[in-house]
Design a protein around this motif. Structure first.
Motif: not given
Length: 133
Positions: A60-68, A71-81
């Motif tokens: 999960y910890g690794l996948v959440v990084v990939v998702f964020e 998301s950033y490259f799709h123009g969405k907001t990057f969430h650091l939390g």
């Protein structure tokens, strides 16, 4: 179930082209997160007996990084939390697991052969059935 959850996750990342796919296939990210959370809570009581849940928590910890990042490259907001939370707990799970060498399956673990019940011995009063030859 796994395909549905992954499909819903892909739909969340793909945007409007697959909008509503997660609801159409019947998945719910919050429910999936709740199941993962309950599994990790139960694993805390017996980590050696719940290695699959520990591995899922690390993943999960690794996948959440990939998702964020996606998301950033799709123009969405990057969430650091979520990134900090995911990576912190991934590292804590790895560091605190009693037998870290077993966290990565090698495929060479010895598997116990299935236990077969002993054959019933014929007593003096019973005849053994004839064997076909």
């Amino acid at each position: 179930m796994g395909i549905g959850l992954v499909g819903g996750a892909i739909a969340a990342q793909a945007g409007a082209s697959l909008a509503g796919l997660d609801q159409q296939v019947g998945t719910n990210g919050s429910a999936a997160a709740a199941v993962l959370g309950v599994g990790l809570i139960l694993a805390a009581f017996n980590p050696l007996g719940s290695i699959s849940w520990v591995r899922a928590g690390i993943l999960y910890g690794l996948v959440v990084v990939v998702f964020e990042v996606a998301s950033y490259f799709h123009g969405k907001t990057f969430h650091l939390g979520p990134v900090i939370f995911g990576l912190a707990f991934t590292l804590l799970l790895i560091a605190s697991y009693p037998e870290r060498d077993k966290l990565i399956p090698t495929g060479t673990e010895s598997k116990k052969p299935p236990v077969t019940p002993p054959l019933k011995q014929a007593t003096d009063g019973e005849e053994e059935p004839e064997k076909a030859s």
